[in-house]
Design a protein around this motif. Structure first.
Motif, PDB file in Angstrom:
ATOM      1  N   GLY A 155     -13.522  11.143 -24.828  1.00 53.51           N
ATOM      2  CA  GLY A 155     -14.947  11.333 -24.629  1.00 53.51           C
ATOM      3  C   GLY A 155     -15.679  11.596 -25.929  1.00 53.51           C
ATOM      4  O   GLY A 155     -16.861  11.263 -26.062  1.00 53.51           O
ATOM      5  N   ARG A 156     -15.000  12.175 -26.904  1.00 54.12           N
ATOM      6  CA  ARG A 156     -15.606  12.412 -28.206  1.00 54.12           C
ATOM      7  C   ARG A 156     -15.380  11.266 -29.171  1.00 54.12           C
ATOM      8  O   ARG A 156     -16.152  11.078 -30.118  1.00 54.12           O
ATOM      9  CB  ARG A 156     -15.040  13.705 -28.809  1.00 54.12           C
ATOM     10  N   VAL A 157     -14.324  10.490 -28.959  1.00 53.36           N
ATOM     11  CA  VAL A 157     -13.951   9.448 -29.910  1.00 53.36           C
ATOM     12  C   VAL A 157     -14.673   8.125 -29.644  1.00 53.36           C
ATOM     13  O   VAL A 157     -14.959   7.376 -30.582  1.00 53.36           O
ATOM     14  CB  VAL A 157     -12.421   9.244 -29.893  1.00 53.36           C
ATOM     15  N   THR A 158     -14.987   7.830 -28.407  1.00 52.10           N
ATOM     16  CA  THR A 158     -15.506   6.501 -28.083  1.00 52.10           C
ATOM     17  C   THR A 158     -16.952   6.273 -28.528  1.00 52.10           C
ATOM     18  O   THR A 158     -17.339   5.138 -28.815  1.00 52.10           O
ATOM     19  CB  THR A 158     -15.420   6.257 -26.566  1.00 52.10           C
ATOM     20  N   GLY A 159     -17.757   7.321 -28.607  1.00 51.94           N
ATOM     21  CA  GLY A 159     -19.169   7.147 -28.921  1.00 51.94           C
ATOM     22  C   GLY A 159     -19.443   6.562 -30.299  1.00 51.94           C
ATOM     23  O   GLY A 159     -20.061   5.488 -30.415  1.00 51.94           O
ATOM     24  N   PRO A 160     -19.024   7.213 -31.392  1.00 50.16           N
ATOM     25  CA  PRO A 160     -19.304   6.682 -32.741  1.00 50.16           C
ATOM     26  C   PRO A 160     -18.735   5.283 -32.994  1.00 50.16           C
ATOM     27  O   PRO A 160     -19.441   4.448 -33.569  1.00 50.16           O
ATOM     28  CB  PRO A 160     -18.662   7.734 -33.663  1.00 50.16           C
TER      29      PRO A 160
ATOM     30  N   ALA B 299     -20.880   2.021 -34.055  1.00 50.90           N
ATOM     31  CA  ALA B 299     -20.521   1.274 -35.262  1.00 50.90           C
ATOM     32  C   ALA B 299     -20.307  -0.208 -34.941  1.00 50.90           C
ATOM     33  O   ALA B 299     -20.706  -1.086 -35.717  1.00 50.90           O
ATOM     34  CB  ALA B 299     -19.259   1.869 -35.889  1.00 50.90           C
ATOM     35  N   LEU B 300     -19.694  -0.482 -33.791  1.00 45.60           N
ATOM     36  CA  LEU B 300     -19.471  -1.872 -33.392  1.00 45.60           C
ATOM     37  C   LEU B 300     -20.791  -2.613 -33.200  1.00 45.60           C
ATOM     38  O   LEU B 300     -20.939  -3.765 -33.623  1.00 45.60           O
ATOM     39  CB  LEU B 300     -18.651  -1.906 -32.105  1.00 45.60           C
TER      40      LEU B 300
ATOM     41  N   TYR C 174     -13.520  -8.092 -40.261  1.00 47.59           N
ATOM     42  CA  TYR C 174     -14.301  -7.004 -40.836  1.00 47.59           C
ATOM     43  C   TYR C 174     -14.848  -6.089 -39.747  1.00 47.59           C
ATOM     44  O   TYR C 174     -14.771  -4.848 -39.864  1.00 47.59           O
ATOM     45  CB  TYR C 174     -15.452  -7.572 -41.665  1.00 47.59           C
ATOM     46  N   VAL C 175     -15.392  -6.678 -38.692  1.00 49.15           N
ATOM     47  CA  VAL C 175     -15.956  -5.876 -37.601  1.00 49.15           C
ATOM     48  C   VAL C 175     -14.866  -5.045 -36.935  1.00 49.15           C
ATOM     49  O   VAL C 175     -15.049  -3.844 -36.665  1.00 49.15           O
ATOM     50  CB  VAL C 175     -16.656  -6.787 -36.574  1.00 49.15           C
ATOM     51  N   ALA C 176     -13.724  -5.671 -36.662  1.00 50.84           N
ATOM     52  CA  ALA C 176     -12.626  -4.951 -36.006  1.00 50.84           C
ATOM     53  C   ALA C 176     -12.101  -3.831 -36.897  1.00 50.84           C
ATOM     54  O   ALA C 176     -11.865  -2.702 -36.436  1.00 50.84           O
ATOM     55  CB  ALA C 176     -11.506  -5.923 -35.651  1.00 50.84           C
ATOM     56  N   THR C 177     -11.914  -4.113 -38.181  1.00 57.46           N
ATOM     57  CA  THR C 177     -11.396  -3.099 -39.107  1.00 57.46           C
ATOM     58  C   THR C 177     -12.366  -1.932 -39.240  1.00 57.46           C
ATOM     59  O   THR C 177     -11.959  -0.763 -39.202  1.00 57.46           O
ATOM     60  CB  THR C 177     -11.143  -3.721 -40.493  1.00 57.46           C
ATOM     61  N   PHE C 178     -13.644  -2.238 -39.372  1.00 60.75           N
ATOM     62  CA  PHE C 178     -14.649  -1.184 -39.519  1.00 60.75           C
ATOM     63  C   PHE C 178     -14.685  -0.296 -38.273  1.00 60.75           C
ATOM     64  O   PHE C 178     -14.730   0.934 -38.373  1.00 60.75           O
ATOM     65  CB  PHE C 178     -16.023  -1.813 -39.761  1.00 60.75           C
ATOM     66  N   THR C 179     -14.659  -0.910 -37.100  1.00 59.62           N
ATOM     67  CA  THR C 179     -14.737  -0.138 -35.856  1.00 59.62           C
ATOM     68  C   THR C 179     -13.512   0.747 -35.677  1.00 59.62           C
ATOM     69  O   THR C 179     -13.631   1.932 -35.328  1.00 59.62           O
ATOM     70  CB  THR C 179     -14.880  -1.087 -34.656  1.00 59.62           C
TER      71      THR C 179
ATOM     72  N   ARG D 165     -11.535   1.798 -38.012  1.00 59.57           N
ATOM     73  CA  ARG D 165     -11.546   2.822 -39.064  1.00 59.57           C
ATOM     74  C   ARG D 165     -12.441   3.997 -38.670  1.00 59.57           C
ATOM     75  O   ARG D 165     -12.066   5.160 -38.863  1.00 59.57           O
ATOM     76  CB  ARG D 165     -12.010   2.213 -40.382  1.00 59.57           C
ATOM     77  N   VAL D 166     -13.593   3.706 -38.107  1.00 61.47           N
ATOM     78  CA  VAL D 166     -14.466   4.778 -37.622  1.00 61.47           C
ATOM     79  C   VAL D 166     -13.773   5.562 -36.512  1.00 61.47           C
ATOM     80  O   VAL D 166     -13.828   6.797 -36.470  1.00 61.47           O
ATOM     81  CB  VAL D 166     -15.810   4.203 -37.135  1.00 61.47           C
ATOM     82  N   ALA D 167     -13.102   4.845 -35.607  1.00 63.41           N
ATOM     83  CA  ALA D 167     -12.401   5.519 -34.513  1.00 63.41           C
ATOM     84  C   ALA D 167     -11.306   6.434 -35.036  1.00 63.41           C
ATOM     85  O   ALA D 167     -11.116   7.559 -34.537  1.00 63.41           O
ATOM     86  CB  ALA D 167     -11.817   4.479 -33.556  1.00 63.41           C
ATOM     87  N   ALA D 168     -10.572   5.994 -36.047  1.00 63.49           N
ATOM     88  CA  ALA D 168      -9.499   6.818 -36.604  1.00 63.49           C
ATOM     89  C   ALA D 168     -10.072   8.078 -37.267  1.00 63.49           C
ATOM     90  O   ALA D 168      -9.559   9.184 -37.068  1.00 63.49           O
ATOM     91  CB  ALA D 168      -8.695   6.005 -37.620  1.00 63.49           C
ATOM     92  N   CYS D 169     -11.146   7.922 -38.052  1.00 69.46           N
ATOM     93  CA  CYS D 169     -11.759   9.086 -38.709  1.00 69.46           C
ATOM     94  C   CYS D 169     -12.293  10.076 -37.687  1.00 69.46           C
ATOM     95  O   CYS D 169     -12.076  11.297 -37.809  1.00 69.46           O
ATOM     96  CB  CYS D 169     -12.886   8.629 -39.630  1.00 69.46           C
ATOM     97  N   VAL D 170     -12.983   9.568 -36.676  1.00 65.84           N
ATOM     98  CA  VAL D 170     -13.507  10.449 -35.634  1.00 65.84           C
ATOM     99  C   VAL D 170     -12.361  11.104 -34.873  1.00 65.84           C
ATOM    100  O   VAL D 170     -12.452  12.271 -34.466  1.00 65.84           O
ATOM    101  CB  VAL D 170     -14.429   9.663 -34.689  1.00 65.84           C
ATOM    102  N   GLY D 171     -11.265  10.378 -34.676  1.00 66.92           N
ATOM    103  CA  GLY D 171     -10.117  10.952 -33.987  1.00 66.92           C
ATOM    104  C   GLY D 171      -9.517  12.123 -34.742  1.00 66.92           C
ATOM    105  O   GLY D 171      -9.201  13.164 -34.153  1.00 66.92           O
ATOM    106  N   PHE D 172      -9.370  11.980 -36.061  1.00 68.26           N
ATOM    107  CA  PHE D 172      -8.840  13.086 -36.868  1.00 68.26           C
ATOM    108  C   PHE D 172      -9.772  14.291 -36.836  1.00 68.26           C
ATOM    109  O   PHE D 172      -9.326  15.442 -36.690  1.00 68.26           O
ATOM    110  CB  PHE D 172      -8.624  12.624 -38.311  1.00 68.26           C
ATOM    111  N   LEU D 173     -11.060  14.038 -36.990  1.00 67.10           N
ATOM    112  CA  LEU D 173     -12.013  15.152 -36.952  1.00 67.10           C
ATOM    113  C   LEU D 173     -12.055  15.793 -35.566  1.00 67.10           C
ATOM    114  O   LEU D 173     -12.241  17.010 -35.444  1.00 67.10           O
ATOM    115  CB  LEU D 173     -13.404  14.648 -37.341  1.00 67.10           C
ATOM    116  N   SER D 174     -11.871  15.001 -34.529  1.00 58.45           N
ATOM    117  CA  SER D 174     -11.910  15.542 -33.170  1.00 58.45           C
ATOM    118  C   SER D 174     -10.729  16.469 -32.904  1.00 58.45           C
ATOM    119  O   SER D 174     -10.899  17.542 -32.309  1.00 58.45           O
ATOM    120  CB  SER D 174     -11.916  14.394 -32.145  1.00 58.45           C
ATOM    121  N   VAL D 175      -9.532  16.084 -33.344  1.00 60.95           N
ATOM    122  CA  VAL D 175      -8.384  16.967 -33.113  1.00 60.95           C
ATOM    123  C   VAL D 175      -8.531  18.262 -33.918  1.00 60.95           C
ATOM    124  O   VAL D 175      -8.077  19.327 -33.490  1.00 60.95           O
ATOM    125  CB  VAL D 175      -7.055  16.258 -33.456  1.00 60.95           C
ATOM    126  N   LEU D 176      -9.189  18.173 -35.076  1.00 60.79           N
ATOM    127  CA  LEU D 176      -9.442  19.393 -35.851  1.00 60.79           C
ATOM    128  C   LEU D 176     -10.395  20.316 -35.101  1.00 60.79           C
ATOM    129  O   LEU D 176     -10.128  21.519 -34.946  1.00 60.79           O
ATOM    130  CB  LEU D 176     -10.024  19.026 -37.211  1.00 60.79           C
TER     131      LEU D 176
END
Length: 263
Positions: free
Chosen positions: A84-89, A93-94, A121-126, A128-139
């Motif tokens: 729920g926190r990871v899917t929005g950003p 971005a997509l 590029y679109v897939a990698t960018f999206t 990458r944003v999901a991975a960053c948000v995922g790390f921040l979310s678990v923190l």
């Protein structure tokens, strides 16, 4: 008591925002990251985010996103809360970078007029944003906000920045609580059948009143803080040595960074 589109929309935004800000009971669970010291966790997550941001390969950022999911699973974070926190950003971005799939030059797919480089590029960018948000979310989900502030102070972060972060977080909770109270009050005073014209007219009055009440609430919060001695820092309890969980998380971060560097 009747509800209209304005009530439902504002109430939904306020409820969703408060759910996003509050970490529920996740920090109290017996999970992997819950046992890691907040300062170690903060440094490790920042390292993982930094490594993720500089990656340009889709398979690499997808693997990093998998690491974020694995940390959430090991920390017993509920799937609904995490995603729920990871899917929005990433969704936003997509939408923003999607035109690059058409605008970028190079070979195109046979069955659709999209650039191969643009889609990558679109897939990698999206992702990458999901991975960053995922790390921040678990923190954020596995660490109480007070412990996170204490970790920033322990790491010698600027005092002004930490104080502003603390005040902003506390006021956001009051901000959305005030919004919910105004919605309930409006519902209690609404007796006629709602219509689009009336909703449009009332929305301007509602927003103006809410801004004024927010400013007044902010002034009251400031006066209350001054009456209690200001917003000075609280004592931080230091830890003498690293625990097994700290060492394990450090090894996970080092292995991930080394794996990305060798890939």
């Amino acid at each position: 008591m009747r509800t209209d589109l304005l009530d439902r929309t504002v109430a939904g935004i306020a409820t969703r925002a408060r759910w996003f800000l509050l970490a529920e009971d996740v920090p109290d669970r017996r999970g992997f990251l819950q046992a890691v010291a907040p300062s170690v966790k903060l440094l490790g997550v920042l390292a993982l985010v930094t490594v993720t941001v500089v990656q340009r390969d889709l398979s690499t950022v997808a693997a990093l996103a998998g690491v974020a999911v694995a940390l959430a699973v090991l920390s017993r974070v509920p799937a609904r809360t995490f995603f729920g926190r990871v899917t929005g950003p990433p969704t936003f971005a997509l939408v923003v970078v999607a035109p690059q799939a058409v605008l970028m030059g190079g070979p195109t797919f046979d069955w659709v007029p999209l650039s191969v480089a643009g889609v990558d590029y679109v897939a990698t960018f999206t992702v990458r944003v999901a991975a960053c948000v995922g790390f921040l979310s678990v923190l954020l989900l596995t660490t109480r906000f007070a412990d996170l502030l204490a970790a920033l102070r322990r790491l010698r972060a600027p005092t002004v920045a930490v104080s502003l972060l603390a005040i902003t977080y506390r006021y956001l909770l009051l901000f959305f609580a005030e919004l919910e109270r105004m919605v309930r009050a409006r519902r209690g005073r609404t007796l006629a059948d709602p219509n689009l014209r009336r909703t449009w007219r009332d929305s301007g009055n509602f927003v103006g009143t809410f801004l004024l009440r927010s400013l007044e609430r902010g002034e009251r919060v400031q006066r209350a803080a001054r009456a209690r001695g200001g917003t000075g820092t609280t004592p931080v309890r230091s830890r003498d040595s690293l625990s097994t969980a700290d060492a394990a998380f450090g090894l996970v971060v080092l292995a991930t960074v080394a794996g990305v560097g060798l890939a």
